[in-house]
Design an enzyme around this catalytic site. Structure first.
Site, PDB file in Angstrom:
ATOM      1  N   HIS A  13      -1.442   4.830  11.323  1.00 12.82           N
ATOM      2  CA  HIS A  13      -0.940   5.567  10.168  1.00 12.82           C
ATOM      3  C   HIS A  13       0.584   5.515  10.071  1.00 12.82           C
ATOM      4  O   HIS A  13       1.150   5.774   9.015  1.00 12.82           O
ATOM      5  CB  HIS A  13      -1.423   7.016  10.228  1.00 12.82           C
ATOM      6  CG  HIS A  13      -1.242   7.758   8.952  1.00 12.82           C
ATOM      7  ND1 HIS A  13      -1.653   7.249   7.724  1.00 12.82           N
ATOM      8  CD2 HIS A  13      -0.699   8.968   8.684  1.00 12.82           C
ATOM      9  CE1 HIS A  13      -1.364   8.123   6.770  1.00 12.82           C
ATOM     10  NE2 HIS A  13      -0.777   9.163   7.326  1.00 12.82           N
ATOM     11  N   SER A  37       1.600   8.668   2.927  1.00  9.92           N
ATOM     12  CA  SER A  37       0.418   9.471   3.242  1.00  9.92           C
ATOM     13  C   SER A  37       0.149  10.444   2.089  1.00  9.92           C
ATOM     14  O   SER A  37      -0.045  10.005   0.954  1.00  9.92           O
ATOM     15  CB  SER A  37       0.632  10.204   4.573  1.00  9.92           C
ATOM     16  OG  SER A  37      -0.564  10.771   5.026  1.00  9.92           O
TER      17      SER A  37
END
Length: 668
Positions: free
Chosen positions: A641, A527
Site C-alpha cells: 500500500h 488511498s
C-alpha cells in the site's frame, strides 16, 4: 456477479491484466522518463531518501538503541543497534543484526522489513516480521539477538495477514490466516490461538473466535513488570471493538463502550471516547483504576475535554507520568499529567516548542520517564531530542536541509465550506510571490479515518516542487482528526461529500487569493485521499489543471468485495444495501462523464497492494481512456500500500508524479 466491463482488471496477477499494465507502464515511461527533468527529479529524490545524514530513528531496548536503515548500498535495509553513548556521536558505530539484502540473496526472496517485537524481560529473542514485496501479508520468524541469527527450529508463522506476540519464551499469541474459515470478510484473522513451542500451529488451542462479519481478532500480553496481563481484542468494525481480559481459560469483557478506545497501563485504564457517554463528551480522555473498572466501581476522572478548537492528538505513558499531545487549530501543545493519591496533577511540558509539529513517545515506559521528542514543520528539518519529563530536552540528532527554505514562508488560512464550516489549510509559498494567479500549486489532502495532517518536513517536496517555483498547500478536511471525533463524523458515510466540498473551497480560496489559477492548480491524494482526488476530478474538473491519484479507492460499488475493503464499511457505508444511494454520489468510477472537460490525471498504484486493490486504479484508468480523457497510468510491481518496496522504487514513483505535474502546470 458484476456487469462491470472492466472487471477482468481485478485479476491482480492475471496474464491479460498484467499485459494491460505492462503496456501502460511502457507508455508512461516513454512520456515522462528519459528527459533531463525526470533524471534530475529522480536523482534528487534518491539522494534525499538515501542520505547518510538522515536521522536514524531508534527504539530503546535493554541498554541498546535499535534502528532499521536503508540506503543506496542497502536498499532492503539493515537491522542494527548501538549504545546510547555511541548514538550521540555524529557517526555512530553500529552492530548489524540482520542484513535483508544478504538474506534475500541467500533465500532467493524479496523480503521487506515489517518490524520486530522483543521477548521481555531478557530481550534476547525477537519475533521478526517480513513481507514479500511490501504487502500487508507477512511471515513471522524467531530471531536470536545474542547470536544474530535465526533460532533453529524456532517459531515460524506462515505468510498471511495477522501477527504473533510473546506470552513467554515458549508460548505465543497468534492470530493469522490459516486457510478457509479462519479470516473475516475483510481478510484479517478472526481467531486467537495460544501456541506452544514444539506443537503444530494448526493445532494451537483456540482462545477466542470472532465472526466472519467482524473486522479482526488479535491477542497480546502486557509485559509491564508487576502488571502482566493477557488480552484479546475483537474489532467489530473500524470504530468499535471489545477488549477482554484473559484469566486462564476464561475471558472477561472490559465493561466500557465498544466505540471507545481502551488502553490499560499498569494500574490504570485510560478511555478515549469516540461518542458521547453519559456526562462525558466525545473526544474526552478518561481514567480510572483498572481493577475498579473490572469490579464495576470505577471513579472516572477527565484528563482531557475537547473544545471548539482543540482535540486530543495522542498521549504517551512514561514510568510515572502521562504526556498529552493536544491539537489546537492544528498546532501541537504538550502537557504532563501525574497520578497521585488526590487525583491527577497537571503541568506544562518543560521545553516544548511554541511552533511546529511535535510528536512524543516513551523511551521505555517500564523503567524511566524519558521521552523522544520530534519537532518539524514544512520548512524546518526534523530534530530528535530526548527529555526526562520535567527537564529541558537534549537534542540528539537533526536532519539535514535538503533545499534552501530561506525564501519561503508558512501560512495558515481558514476558508468557509459550502455549509458554513470553517476549514483550515496550510500554505507554503515564496515570500516574494507575485499574487498574479500564475504560480504552479499542488494541493494535498486526505480527509478520512480520523487522521490529522500536521506540518512535516519533506526534502522530496522541497527539491522537486518548492525549489522549482511551486507552491504547496495542505487542506485539513473534515473526515480527518484535526478537531477530534466531531470532525471525523462530519464526513462519515452519507456525509462523505462534505470532505470534497471542503477541498473545493480551499481550491477556490487559493485562486481568490491570487496564488494560482485553475490551470496552474493540481490536487493530490493517496488511498482514501485518492478517493478524494478522484472526486475532485469528476465533481470539480473546472478547479484543477492536473490530478494525481495514488493507491486509491475509486469503485465504491465493489470496494467492500476487494481485499480489505469490507473493513471500511463503517467509514463509507455498505454498497450492497440501500447505502448505495448515497455511496454512488461519491464513487468516481461511476461518475465519469465522457462529455466533461477533465484535466489530465495520473494514477499510481502497486501490484502488491493487498490492502486497496489495484483494480480500483486499473479500472478507473481504463474507463477514463475509453471516455476520451487524458489519463496516465503506472503500476509498480512491488511496494504494497506504500507503493514502493525500497528507496529506488519510491524515488521513481515520486519522480513520475512530479514530472507529470511540471509538464502539465507549466507557467504561461
Amino acid at each position: 456477479m458484476t456487469n462491470d466491463p472492466h472487471a477482468w482488471l481485478e485479476d491482480v496477477t492475471g496474464s491479460d491484466a498484467l499485459r494491460w499494465v505492462t503496456e501502460r507502464n511502457a507508455r508512461t515511461e516513454e512520456q515522462l522518463t528519459g528527459t533531463p527533468l525526470f533524471t534530475e527529479l529522480e536523482s534528487g529524490l534518491r539522494e534525499v531518501l538515501d542520505s547518510d545524514a538522515r536521522i536514524p530513528w531508534v527504539t530503546a531496548r535493554g541498554g541498546y538503541y535499535y534502528n532499521f536503515w536503508t540506503d543506496e548500498r542497502n536498499p532492503r535495509g539493515l537491522w542494527r543497534r548501538t549504545t546510547p553513548e555511541e548514538y550521540r556521536k555524529e557517526r555512530p558505530e553500529w552492530e548489524v543484526l540482520l542484513d535483508l539484502d544478504a538474506l534475500n540473496a541467500a533465500e532467493g526472496e524479496n523480503w521487506v522489513w515489517h518490524g520486530a517485537r522483543f521477548l521481555r524481560p531478557d530481550l534476547d529473542r525477537a519475533l521478526v516480521d517480513l513481507s514479500r514485496g511490501g504487502a500487508d501479508a507477512d511471515v513471522t520468524r524467531e530471531f536470536d539477538v545474542t547470536t544474530g541469527d535465526w533460532v533453529p527450529d524456532g517459531f515460524f508463522r506462515p505468510e498471511g495477514k495477522g501477527g504473533a506476540g510473546w506470552i513467554d519464551r515458549d508460548t505465543l499469541w497468534v492470530s493469522t490466516d490459516l486457510g478457509e474459515g479462519t479470516t473475516t470478510s475483510s481478510g484479517y484473522p478472526r481467531i486467537a490461538h495460544r501456541w506452544r513451542r514444539g506443537t503444530p500451529l494448526a493445532e494451537a488451542p483456540v482462545v477466542f473466535e470472532g465472526t466472519v462479519e467482524d473486522l479482526s481478532v488479535s491477542a497480546f500480553r502486557d509485559q509491564t513488570p508487576g502488571y502482566e496481563r493477557d488480552f484479546v481484542r475483537r474489532a467489530i468494525d473500524f470504530y468499535a471493538d471489545e477488549l477482554f481480559l484473559v484469566e486462564g481459560d476464561m475471558l472477561r469483557k472490559v465493561p466500557v463502550p465498544d466505540s471507545a478506545i481502551a488502553d490499560v497501563e499498569r494500574e490504570w485504564l485510560v478511555l478515549e471516547l469516540r461518542e458521547d457517554w453519559g456526562r462525558f463528551g466525545a473526544g474526552a480522555l478518561l481514567a480510572a483504576r483498572f481493577d475498579d473498572v473490572m469490579a464495576g466501581t470505577p471513579s472516572w476522572e477527565v484528563l482531557f475535554a475537547p473544545t471548539a478548537s482543540s482535540s486530543l492528538a495522542g498521549y504517551t505513558w512514561t514510568r510515572r507520568h502521562l504526556v498529552l499531545n493536544v491539537l489546537d487549530d492544528v498546532v501541537n501543545r504538550l502537557s504532563v499529567l501525574t497520578p497521585g493519591d488526590d487525583g491527577w496533577s497537571r503541568a506544562p511540558f518543560t521545553g516544548a516548542p511554541e511552533f511546529g509539529s511535535v510528536s512524543v513517545s516513551a523511551v521505555d515506559a517500564d523503567t524511566c520517564d524519558d521521552v523522544w521528542l520530534t519537532v518539524t514543520d514544512y520548512l524546518t528539518p526534523s530534530t530528535l531530542a530526548i527529555a526526562t519529563v520535567g527537564e529541558q530536552p537534549e537534542v540528539l540528532k537533526s536532519s539535514p536541509a535538503f533545499f534552501d527554505a530561506s525564501g519561503h514562508v508558512i501560512e495558515q488560512h481558514f476558508v468557509t465550506s459550502d455549509d458554513g464550516t470553517r476549514v483550515p489549510y496550510f500554505l507554503v509559498r515564496p515570500k516574494d510571490l507575485d499574487l498574479d494567479g500564475t504560480a504552479p500549486t499542488l494541493l494535498y489532502g486526505y480527509g478520512g479515518f480520523e487522521i490529522a495532517l500536521t506540518p512535516a518536513y519533506s526534502g522530496g517536496i522541497g527539491r522537486s516542487w518548492l525549489e522549482r517555483g511551486g507552491v504547496y498547500a495542505v487542506a485539513n478536511l473534515r473526515g480527518g482528526g484535526e478537531y477530534g471525533p466531531r470532525w471525523h463524523r462530519a464526513a462519515l458515510r452519507e456525509n462523505r461529500p462534505r470532505a470534497y466540498e471542503d477541498m473545493a473551497a480551499v481550491a477556490r480560496d487559493l485562486v481568490d487569493r491570487g496564488i494560482t489559477s485553475p490551470a496552474r492548480l493540481a490536487v493530490q491524494g493517496g488511498s482514501n485521499g485518492g478517493l478524494m482526488a478522484g472526486n475532485m476530478l469528476v465533481r470539480h474538473p473546472e478547479l484543477f489543471g492536473a490530478v494525481v491519484i495514488q493507491v486509491p479507492l475509486l469503485d465504491m460499488k465493489r470496494y467492500s468485495h476487494l481485499l480489505a475493503g469490507a473493513s471500511w464499511v463503517a467509514e463509507y457505508g455498505d454498497p450492497d444495501t440501500e447505502d448505495w444511494e448515497f455511496i454512488r454520489t461519491f464513487s468516481p468510477y461511476h461518475l465519469i462523464d465522457g462529455s466533461a472537460d477533465y484535466p489530465p490525471v495520473i494514477l499510481l498504484t502497486s501490484t502488491r497492494d493487498d490492502r486497496v486493490h489495484p483494480g480500483h486504479a486499473r479500472k478507473f484508468a481504463a474507463a477514463l481512456a475509453e471516455a476520451g480523457h487524458d489519463v496516465t497510468y503506472y503500476e509498480n510491481v512491488e511496494g504494497g500500500h506504500g507503493g514502493a518496496a525500497d528507496n529506488a522504487q519510491a524515488a521513481r514513483m515520486a519522480a513520475l508524479a512530479y514530472a507529470f505535474l511540471h509538464r502539465r502546470l507549466r507557467r504561461p
